[in-house]
Design a protein around this motif. Structure first.
Motif, mmCIF file in Angstrom:
data_model
loop_
_atom_site.group_PDB
_atom_site.id
_atom_site.type_symbol
_atom_site.label_atom_id
_atom_site.label_comp_id
_atom_site.label_asym_id
_atom_site.label_seq_id
_atom_site.Cartn_x
_atom_site.Cartn_y
_atom_site.Cartn_z
ATOM 1 N N ARG A 1 0.794 -1.173 0.018
ATOM 2 C CA ARG A 1 0.136 0.072 0.096
ATOM 3 C C ARG A 1 1.067 1.389 -0.032
ATOM 4 N N LEU A 2 2.315 1.048 0.327
ATOM 5 C CA LEU A 2 2.904 2.291 0.302
ATOM 6 C C LEU A 2 3.731 2.305 -1.090
ATOM 7 N N ASP B 1 6.249 3.919 -4.264
ATOM 8 C CA ASP B 1 7.558 4.203 -4.161
ATOM 9 C C ASP B 1 7.737 5.959 -4.166
ATOM 10 N N ALA B 2 6.669 6.505 -4.962
ATOM 11 C CA ALA B 2 6.837 7.843 -5.024
ATOM 12 C C ALA B 2 6.487 8.446 -3.689
ATOM 13 N N GLN B 3 5.648 7.961 -3.022
ATOM 14 C CA GLN B 3 5.295 8.519 -1.534
ATOM 15 C C GLN B 3 6.659 8.503 -0.642
ATOM 16 N N LEU B 4 7.388 7.248 -0.707
ATOM 17 C CA LEU B 4 8.548 7.209 -0.033
ATOM 18 C C LEU B 4 9.589 8.105 -0.454
ATOM 19 N N LEU B 5 9.762 8.429 -1.650
ATOM 20 C CA LEU B 5 10.728 9.131 -2.310
ATOM 21 C C LEU B 5 10.543 10.506 -1.723
ATOM 22 N N GLY B 6 9.198 10.909 -1.760
ATOM 23 C CA GLY B 6 8.743 12.090 -1.220
ATOM 24 C C GLY B 6 9.067 12.490 0.195
ATOM 25 N N LEU B 7 9.522 11.678 1.006
ATOM 26 C CA LEU B 7 9.757 11.895 2.308
ATOM 27 C C LEU B 7 11.131 12.644 2.441
ATOM 28 N N PRO B 8 11.302 13.497 3.232
ATOM 29 C CA PRO B 8 12.616 14.239 3.474
ATOM 30 C C PRO B 8 13.740 13.194 3.723
ATOM 31 N N GLY B 9 14.906 13.540 2.774
ATOM 32 C CA GLY B 9 16.124 12.682 2.969
ATOM 33 C C GLY B 9 15.881 11.301 2.420
ATOM 34 N N VAL B 10 14.994 10.820 1.776
ATOM 35 C CA VAL B 10 14.741 9.642 1.266
ATOM 36 C C VAL B 10 15.641 9.613 0.076
ATOM 37 N N ARG B 11 16.556 8.664 -0.301
ATOM 38 C CA ARG B 11 17.337 8.764 -1.485
ATOM 39 C C ARG B 11 16.990 7.824 -2.537
ATOM 40 N N ASP B 12 16.442 6.602 -1.863
ATOM 41 C CA ASP B 12 16.443 5.305 -2.747
ATOM 42 C C ASP B 12 15.507 4.285 -1.960
ATOM 43 N N LEU C 1 3.184 6.408 7.665
ATOM 44 C CA LEU C 1 2.296 5.095 7.949
ATOM 45 C C LEU C 1 1.196 5.537 8.814
ATOM 46 N N GLY C 2 1.208 6.379 9.785
ATOM 47 C CA GLY C 2 0.079 6.930 10.834
ATOM 48 C C GLY C 2 -1.122 7.113 9.965
ATOM 49 N N GLU C 3 -0.995 7.942 8.985
ATOM 50 C CA GLU C 3 -1.811 8.570 8.164
ATOM 51 C C GLU C 3 -2.489 7.404 7.438
ATOM 52 N N GLN C 4 -1.721 6.303 6.904
ATOM 53 C CA GLN C 4 -2.277 5.470 6.181
ATOM 54 C C GLN C 4 -2.862 4.055 6.971
#
Ligand SMILES: Nc1ncnc2c1ncn2[C@@H]1O[C@H](COP(=O)(O)OP(=O)(O)O)[C@@H](O)[C@H]1O
Ligand SMILES: [Mg+2]
Length: 311
Positions: free
Chosen positions: A239-240, A242-253, A279-282
């Protein structure tokens, strides 16, 4: 060649259709340790056996202590120590007799007592090889490699299959050899071993060099402060996006395995904080969340998508 103990250029070795070593270069500076790090089948043994003069390369050049196997094989043999990946010692002779046999191959050598002392097997001198533990047998093969007072030592997976204590004993012996100015080329698939013993690592995969430099330099190229591994519950990983994760501050990969996600992050606190928020939001619950400083394993993973071990 001063300062260079070992140099290989463009090494190639084929076995039928398989190219086990595919254009490999390496250089080991005198008094340092270079670790050839790679998964099973990467071509480490084939490479080290060419350097040791046991296998002839199909292409490429090798200089060992400034000498060539074609011209000065005997001189090289007197000055190197070799521990093969699977050294089978004769089981029905004692540790001392084993060393006496190896000593007989060389014009100049240490005493058997000194060699036993280096590997801390003095009290096993008269024991039969078959009664020694795996770690003790491995130390005995190291003593055999060191009996000729070599200036260059080749070790092919010196600690594979050993327990942690026996592994540390081997590391101590290698470190003390280095502290006396010795040069070491070792192969390993344990990144801890490469990080601990070597000034330089050459990571190989499918017969090619995929990364090289100091352990810290190679790890530094990931440009990550830490590696964050999360195992969400109940299929949460899917449910997560990639684009959401890459949008988090400091996430490179972002990298995914079956039910887990691995992030390379440049700001651990900011990234983990924001990740927990997402994770909390979702409404996604976590099985585990772990962070660690990046390692050579992470570099290998980044470059190949596979693990060093069990690859
Ligand atoms: N004598 C040989 N004949 C055929 N294939 C070989 C031989 N030696 C090694 N290989 C193959 O070459 C590749 C590299 O092997 P090796 O150098 O032993 O890798 P490593 O030591 O990194 O595990 C592997 O695919 C292996 O099966
Ligand atoms: Mg091997």
């Amino acid at each position: 060649m001063s300062g260079t103990a070992l140099q290989a250029r463009g090494l190639v070795k084929r076995f039928g259709d398989l190219t086990a070593v595919n254009g490999l270069d390496l250089e080991v500076r005198t008094g340092t340790c270079l670790a050839l790090l790679g998964p099973n089948g990467a071509g480490k043994t084939t490479t080290i056996e060419m350097l040791e003069g046991l296998t002839r390369p199909d292409q490429g050049t090798i200089k060992v202590l400034g000498l060539t196997w074609a011209g000065q094989a005997q001189e090289i043999r007197e000055r190197i120590g070799v521990q093969l990946q699977e050294t089978r010692l004769t089981e029905k002779i004692t540790a001392k007799e084993t060393l006496r046999l190896f000593k007989s191959f060389y014009a100049q050598s240490r005493s058997i007592e000194e060699a036993l002392g280096i590997v801390k097997l003095e009290d096993k001198a008269n024991d039969f090889v078959e009664t020694l533990s795996g770690g003790q047998q491995q130390r005995l093969t190291l003593a055999c490699a060191l009996i000729s007072k070599p200036s260059l030592l080749f070790l092919d997976e010196p600690t594979t299959g050993l327990d942690p204590q026996a592994r540390r004993n081997v590391w101590d012996i290698v470190e003390s050899f280095k502290s006396e100015g010795g040069t070491v080329l070792l192969t390993t698939h344990y990144m801890e071993e490469a990080e601990r013993l070597s000034e330089e690592v050459v990571i190989v995969d499918e017969g090619r060099v995929i990364a090289e430099g100091s352990p810290q330099g190679v790890i530094g190229r990931l440009e990550a402060e830490s590696i964050v591994e999360l195992h969400p519950r109940d299929g949460g990983a899917q449910r997560l996006e990639d684009a959401q994760l890459l949008g988090l501050p400091g996430v490179r990969d972002v990298r995914r395995a079956a039910a887990s996600i691995t992030l390379s992050v440049t700001d651990t606190q900011a990234s983990v904080g924001a990740l927990l928020g997402l994770l909390g939001e979702q409404g996604i619950a976590l099985e585990t969340l772990q962070t660690h400083a990046p390692t050579l394993e992470d570099v290998f993973m980044d470059l190949t998508g596979r693990h060093l071990r069990d690859a």
